[in-house]
Design a protein around this motif. Structure first.
Motif, PDB file in Angstrom:
ATOM      1  N   ALA A  14     -40.311  29.057  30.178  1.00 36.15           N
ATOM      2  CA  ALA A  14     -40.237  30.505  29.966  1.00 36.15           C
ATOM      3  C   ALA A  14     -41.201  31.275  30.846  1.00 36.15           C
ATOM      4  O   ALA A  14     -41.004  32.471  31.078  1.00 36.15           O
ATOM      5  CB  ALA A  14     -40.514  30.833  28.497  1.00 36.15           C
TER       6      ALA A  14
ATOM      7  N   THR B 259     -35.117  26.959  26.953  1.00 39.56           N
ATOM      8  CA  THR B 259     -36.442  26.564  26.480  1.00 39.56           C
ATOM      9  C   THR B 259     -36.373  26.027  25.050  1.00 39.56           C
ATOM     10  O   THR B 259     -36.928  24.969  24.736  1.00 39.56           O
ATOM     11  CB  THR B 259     -37.401  27.762  26.530  1.00 39.56           C
ATOM     12  OG1 THR B 259     -37.534  28.208  27.879  1.00 39.56           O
ATOM     13  CG2 THR B 259     -38.777  27.385  25.993  1.00 39.56           C
ATOM     14  N   ALA B 260     -35.684  26.759  24.186  1.00 37.73           N
ATOM     15  CA  ALA B 260     -35.579  26.328  22.791  1.00 37.73           C
ATOM     16  C   ALA B 260     -34.719  25.075  22.649  1.00 37.73           C
ATOM     17  O   ALA B 260     -35.072  24.153  21.896  1.00 37.73           O
ATOM     18  CB  ALA B 260     -35.003  27.465  21.947  1.00 37.73           C
TER      19      ALA B 260
ATOM     20  N   THR C  20     -33.711  31.826  19.262  1.00 39.17           N
ATOM     21  CA  THR C  20     -32.872  30.622  19.299  1.00 39.17           C
ATOM     22  C   THR C  20     -33.374  29.575  18.317  1.00 39.17           C
ATOM     23  O   THR C  20     -32.581  28.884  17.660  1.00 39.17           O
ATOM     24  CB  THR C  20     -32.835  30.048  20.724  1.00 39.17           C
ATOM     25  OG1 THR C  20     -32.408  31.054  21.644  1.00 39.17           O
ATOM     26  CG2 THR C  20     -31.888  28.861  20.814  1.00 39.17           C
ATOM     27  N   TYR C  21     -34.698  29.448  18.187  1.00 36.41           N
ATOM     28  CA  TYR C  21     -35.254  28.494  17.224  1.00 36.41           C
ATOM     29  C   TYR C  21     -34.835  28.845  15.800  1.00 36.41           C
ATOM     30  O   TYR C  21     -34.581  27.949  14.970  1.00 36.41           O
ATOM     31  CB  TYR C  21     -36.780  28.457  17.318  1.00 36.41           C
ATOM     32  CG  TYR C  21     -37.296  27.474  18.341  1.00 36.41           C
ATOM     33  CD1 TYR C  21     -36.989  26.119  18.253  1.00 36.41           C
ATOM     34  CD2 TYR C  21     -38.113  27.893  19.394  1.00 36.41           C
ATOM     35  CE1 TYR C  21     -37.468  25.206  19.185  1.00 36.41           C
ATOM     36  CE2 TYR C  21     -38.594  26.995  20.336  1.00 36.41           C
ATOM     37  CZ  TYR C  21     -38.264  25.650  20.225  1.00 36.41           C
ATOM     38  OH  TYR C  21     -38.733  24.748  21.150  1.00 36.41           O
TER      39      TYR C  21
ATOM     40  N   GLY D 202     -34.676  31.488  28.126  1.00 36.48           N
ATOM     41  CA  GLY D 202     -35.205  31.372  26.773  1.00 36.48           C
ATOM     42  C   GLY D 202     -34.375  30.449  25.911  1.00 36.48           C
ATOM     43  O   GLY D 202     -34.917  29.633  25.146  1.00 36.48           O
TER      44      GLY D 202
ATOM     45  N   THR E 204     -44.992  30.925  24.213  1.00 35.48           N
ATOM     46  CA  THR E 204     -44.067  30.152  23.383  1.00 35.48           C
ATOM     47  C   THR E 204     -44.848  29.203  22.480  1.00 35.48           C
ATOM     48  O   THR E 204     -45.898  28.690  22.863  1.00 35.48           O
ATOM     49  CB  THR E 204     -43.076  29.345  24.240  1.00 35.48           C
ATOM     50  OG1 THR E 204     -43.802  28.611  25.233  1.00 35.48           O
ATOM     51  CG2 THR E 204     -42.077  30.261  24.922  1.00 35.48           C
TER      52      THR E 204
ATOM     53  N   THR F 141     -36.417  35.290  23.461  1.00 32.50           N
ATOM     54  CA  THR F 141     -35.102  34.666  23.267  1.00 32.50           C
ATOM     55  C   THR F 141     -35.250  33.256  22.705  1.00 32.50           C
ATOM     56  O   THR F 141     -34.479  32.833  21.832  1.00 32.50           O
ATOM     57  CB  THR F 141     -34.332  34.612  24.593  1.00 32.50           C
ATOM     58  OG1 THR F 141     -34.212  35.936  25.125  1.00 32.50           O
ATOM     59  CG2 THR F 141     -32.946  34.024  24.406  1.00 32.50           C
ATOM     60  N   ALA F 142     -36.254  32.521  23.194  1.00 37.60           N
ATOM     61  CA  ALA F 142     -36.511  31.178  22.659  1.00 37.60           C
ATOM     62  C   ALA F 142     -36.846  31.258  21.177  1.00 37.60           C
ATOM     63  O   ALA F 142     -36.388  30.431  20.377  1.00 37.60           O
ATOM     64  CB  ALA F 142     -37.654  30.518  23.433  1.00 37.60           C
TER      65      ALA F 142
ATOM     66  N   SER G 138     -42.996  22.701  27.452  1.00 36.29           N
ATOM     67  CA  SER G 138     -41.877  23.644  27.435  1.00 36.29           C
ATOM     68  C   SER G 138     -42.307  25.070  27.759  1.00 36.29           C
ATOM     69  O   SER G 138     -41.464  25.932  28.031  1.00 36.29           O
ATOM     70  CB  SER G 138     -41.175  23.608  26.071  1.00 36.29           C
ATOM     71  OG  SER G 138     -42.062  23.985  25.042  1.00 36.29           O
TER      72      SER G 138
END
Length: 401
Positions: free
Chosen positions: A290, A29-30, A312-313, A26, A82, A308-309, A286
């Motif tokens: 994920a 990914t971000a 993180t964003y 994740g 996502t 989680t992504a 992207s």
């Protein structure tokens, strides 16, 4: 006598590993989504009239709204949905330039784009109508607006060769050995070059401007901006992001809840428009980071990677103002070079899609040329006219049926 159960060390290690894998996926990914195209977003926002502070605000609000959208959808449906900002949409803005009403007119168009996405979720026929636009026509429009951005690395060689040459060289080397990190490495190289340039000229960064802040702009409603920005932005977001995003998820065995996804991303776009967010949508490229088995061997746990992504964003958005401050101090053409390199793969895919079908080839070529010319007529940008021209040529020519 009570029986005490214990967990073997091997089971504890396996459980920690099973959580660590989607958490790491994740975060990656971000990071990949952010670093690979944030320069495109900033270029697009600046092109339609945003000041550096407003562009930084746009980047911040996009990170926030897409992060929240990911968290809402992934937690609600327990699948790795996502969201992302519309990279093709940002490229479209860069090719459109100033519209009637300036930045405030563009903000109004962003809100209308979000409204159209919401309507798509509520009214199935609108989504079907967009899906009925031939893929070659939509891809040709996108390819046309990408051309000026992708030429930037070449033109920047004349203005700032000392910085641009190392950026291109690093990007090319990473394309061979680690393509996923090529754009990030190119940006890091540009940042180092900018730092050296600042030091050599004895300049100083404005530290106060590096504090993240939201800059709200009241929309000004002009039909030229709505037709010239909102309509092409909606179409390219649907055709190049939302529809492919659903297909990517389906390839990994996940059924995306269409209506809730459109409502969440559409409302997020409307909410972020006043702060400079042009559009958020389902992630396409992207999304695989994920949703793939590499995010977790267990498909039921991959939603953790998406969540989680999203978180993180939210963190990455705090870096928006610092990035804009650094870019503002960079030599001419530096950020445009990074953005152009980031979009080369998108341009290649768009050109392939535009010209691969012989039945649509002439219509696609006309669409591409009109979009690349970027001619404004009646206050409406070239992307809209390119779409109309392509559809008209396709209908007129017997060979296109």
């Amino acid at each position: 006598m009570s029986q005490v159960t214990t967990t073997a060390p091997e089971e504890i290690t396996e459980e920690r590993t099973s959580i660590a894998v989607p958490l790491g996926a994740g975060a990656i990914t971000a990071l990949v989504g952010f670093t690979s195209t944030f320069a495109v977003v900033l270029s697009g926002l600046r092109a339609v009239g945003a000041s550096p502070a407003q562009a930084a605000s746009g980047l911040l609000i996009l990170c926030f709204t897409q992060g929240v959208a990911i968290l809402v959808l992934s937690f609600r449906y327990r699948i790795p949905i996502t969201a992302a900002w519309s990279t093709p949409g940002a490229a479209l803005l860069a090719g459109t330039g100033l519209v009637t009403g300036g930045w405030a007119g563009a903000v109004a168009a962003f809100a209308v784009t979000g409204l159209l996405i919401v309507i798509t979720g509520l009214w199935q026929r609108l989504g079907a109508l967009v899906a009925a636009i031939p893929v070659p026509i939509a891809q040709a429009m996108l390819a046309g607006v990408l051309i000026p951005l992708c030429l930037a690395p070449v033109t920047a060689l004349q203005t700032s060769p000392a910085v641009v040459v190392p950026v291109i060289a690093v990007w090319l080397a990473l394309q061979r050995f680690a393509p996923k990190w090529a754009v990030l490495a190119a940006f890091a190289t540009a940042a180092v070059g900018t730092g050296i340039d600042i030091a050599s000229r004895d300049r100083h960064l404005d530290l106060a401007s590096m504090v993240p802040a939201v800059e709200w702009t009241a929309p000004q409603w002009h039909w030229q901006a709505i037709v010239g920005i909102a309509v092409p932005l909606y179409i390219v977001t649907m055709a190049s992001q939302n529809i492919p995003g659903v297909a990517v998820m389906r390839s990994f065995g996940y059924q995306v809840p269409w209506r809730p996804s459109m409502l969440v991303t559409g409302i997020g776009t409307i909410a972020g428009a006043g702060a400079g967010g042009h559009a958020i949508n389902l992630a396409a490229v992207s999304a695989a980071l994920a949703a793939a088995p590499s995010a977790s061997p267990d498909p039921k746990r991959r939603w953790i990677a998406a969540a989680t992504a999203g978180m993180t964003y939210l963190v990455l958005g705090l870096a928006s103002a610092a990035l804009v401050t650094l870019i503002a101090a960079a030599p001419a053409g530096t950020v445009e070079t990074v953005a152009g390199l980031a979009l080369l793969a998108t341009l290649a895919a768009a050109l392939t899609g535009a010209l691969s079908d012989p039945g649509h080839r002439i219509a696609g070529l006309v669409t591409f040329l009109v979009a690349a010319a970027g001619t404004t007529f009646l206050g409406i940008g070239g992307a809209f006219w390119a779409l109309l021209a392509g559809l008209a040529i396709r209908r007129f020519l017997p060979s296109a049926d």
